[in-house]
Design a protein around this motif. Structure first.
Motif, mmCIF file in Angstrom:
data_model
loop_
_atom_site.group_PDB
_atom_site.id
_atom_site.type_symbol
_atom_site.label_atom_id
_atom_site.label_comp_id
_atom_site.label_asym_id
_atom_site.label_seq_id
_atom_site.Cartn_x
_atom_site.Cartn_y
_atom_site.Cartn_z
ATOM 1 N N HIS A 118 -5.814 62.389 29.057
ATOM 2 C CA HIS A 118 -4.310 62.388 29.290
ATOM 3 C C HIS A 118 -3.852 61.587 30.686
ATOM 4 O O HIS A 118 -4.814 61.732 31.618
ATOM 5 N N GLY A 119 -2.957 60.817 30.720
ATOM 6 C CA GLY A 119 -2.450 60.091 31.766
ATOM 7 C C GLY A 119 -1.037 59.772 31.499
ATOM 8 O O GLY A 119 -0.252 59.882 30.607
ATOM 9 N N PHE A 120 -0.283 59.215 32.626
ATOM 10 C CA PHE A 120 0.914 58.855 32.763
ATOM 11 C C PHE A 120 1.268 57.925 33.783
ATOM 12 O O PHE A 120 0.566 58.172 34.880
ATOM 13 N N VAL A 121 2.262 57.254 33.762
ATOM 14 C CA VAL A 121 2.724 56.427 34.762
ATOM 15 C C VAL A 121 4.038 56.718 34.937
ATOM 16 O O VAL A 121 4.962 56.626 34.092
ATOM 17 N N VAL A 122 4.834 56.674 36.314
ATOM 18 C CA VAL A 122 5.989 56.793 36.587
ATOM 19 C C VAL A 122 6.801 55.775 36.375
ATOM 20 O O VAL A 122 6.715 54.558 37.337
ATOM 21 N N LEU A 123 7.812 55.749 35.555
ATOM 22 C CA LEU A 123 8.924 54.541 35.428
ATOM 23 C C LEU A 123 10.055 54.617 36.365
ATOM 24 O O LEU A 123 10.619 53.558 36.595
ATOM 25 N N SER A 124 10.646 55.910 36.808
ATOM 26 C CA SER A 124 11.597 55.838 37.639
ATOM 27 C C SER A 124 11.232 55.830 38.987
ATOM 28 O O SER A 124 9.919 55.697 39.560
ATOM 29 N N GLU A 125 12.147 56.006 39.965
ATOM 30 C CA GLU A 125 11.822 55.808 41.448
ATOM 31 C C GLU A 125 11.054 57.098 41.819
ATOM 32 O O GLU A 125 10.221 56.866 42.793
ATOM 33 N N PHE A 126 11.084 58.182 41.192
ATOM 34 C CA PHE A 126 9.921 59.349 41.297
ATOM 35 C C PHE A 126 10.138 60.080 39.962
ATOM 36 O O PHE A 126 11.157 59.841 39.200
ATOM 37 N N ALA A 127 9.102 60.828 39.872
ATOM 38 C CA ALA A 127 9.151 61.962 38.792
ATOM 39 C C ALA A 127 8.355 63.170 39.327
ATOM 40 O O ALA A 127 7.564 63.171 40.099
ATOM 41 N N GLU A 128 9.073 64.032 38.810
ATOM 42 C CA GLU A 128 8.736 65.588 38.742
ATOM 43 C C GLU A 128 7.802 65.869 37.255
ATOM 44 O O GLU A 128 8.786 65.988 36.296
ATOM 45 N N VAL A 129 6.708 66.176 37.293
ATOM 46 C CA VAL A 129 6.146 66.478 36.147
ATOM 47 C C VAL A 129 5.489 67.987 35.896
ATOM 48 O O VAL A 129 5.003 68.395 36.914
ATOM 49 N N LEU A 130 5.754 68.422 34.915
ATOM 50 C CA LEU A 130 5.485 70.086 34.814
ATOM 51 C C LEU A 130 4.471 70.110 33.478
ATOM 52 O O LEU A 130 4.942 69.698 32.737
ATOM 53 N N TYR A 131 3.463 70.760 33.494
ATOM 54 C CA TYR A 131 2.691 71.106 32.524
ATOM 55 C C TYR A 131 2.007 72.146 32.592
ATOM 56 O O TYR A 131 1.299 72.800 33.321
ATOM 57 N N LYS A 132 1.764 72.751 31.333
ATOM 58 C CA LYS A 132 1.201 73.979 30.875
ATOM 59 C C LYS A 132 -0.368 73.374 30.396
ATOM 60 O O LYS A 132 -0.250 72.818 29.511
#
Length: 189
Positions: A118-132
């Motif tokens: 799993h991975g992700f890239v931030v598209l917006s100025e910033f991002a807060e990601v929550l995951y269980k």
């Protein structure tokens, strides 16, 4: 709650029913019974994680070779392009990836079961990601596949070079990575 199947059958998009009025909004972000019905498995989440990242930060592709983690990912601020790679050698979708934009506005969640990087890239100025997660973080079992592996050919939607951690810069190429010989979901039954 609407469950949307993806091109890789075990990965699901979960779209909540949002109740919105002039006061704001409300939605049910998780329901054990509905989630168990949608996944056909009884997963227990044991850990919640919260990350804050700036634009163009790319995190991944992470997985644990033992104590594999299923992840239910959502964004509470900003927007990300979220990616999962099937690393289950016995799977018909082994080595394939999918990616979806999830953000605070669409309120979608991505269910990534054990057996995926799993991975992700931030598209917006910033991002807060929550995951269980379905298992605890175990650094001794953590592995990382190189984000730009040519065999995977992931289109990260990047317009500039990503911001990477030292760990992510040192990821292994997919053919050299440890993969699951048995599907972790089947082993949990």
């Amino acid at each position: 709650m609407k469950i949307i199947c993806t091109e890789i059958p075990d990965i699901l998009i979960i779209e909540p029913e949002v109740f919105q009025d002039d006061r704001g909004f409300f939605f049910e972000s998780y329901n054990y019974k509905k989630f168990a019905e949608a996944t056909s498995h009884l997963f227990n989440f044991v850990q919640d994680n919260h990350s804050y990242s700036k634009q163009n930060v790319l995190r991944g592709l992470h997985y644990q070779i033992r104590q594999p983690q299923g992840k239910l990912v959502r964004v509470v601020s900003g927007s990300i392009f979220d990616v999962a790679v099937d690393i289950r050698k016995s799977s018909s979708t082994f080595g394939r990836w999918i990616g979806y934009e999830i953000n605070a506005e669409n309120k979608r969640q991505l269910w990534i079961p054990p057996g995926f990087a799993h991975g992700f890239v931030v598209l917006s100025e910033f991002a807060e990601v929550l995951y269980k997660t379905t298992d605890y973080y175990a650094p001794q079992y953590e592995r990382c596949i190189l984000w730009n592996d040519p065999d995977l050919g992931i289109d990260w939607r990047l317009t500039t070079s990503p911001i990477l951690s030292i760990k992510d810069k040192a990821g292994k190429l997919f053919p050299e990575s440890e993969v699951f010989t048995q599907c972790p979901i089947l082993a949990m039954k």
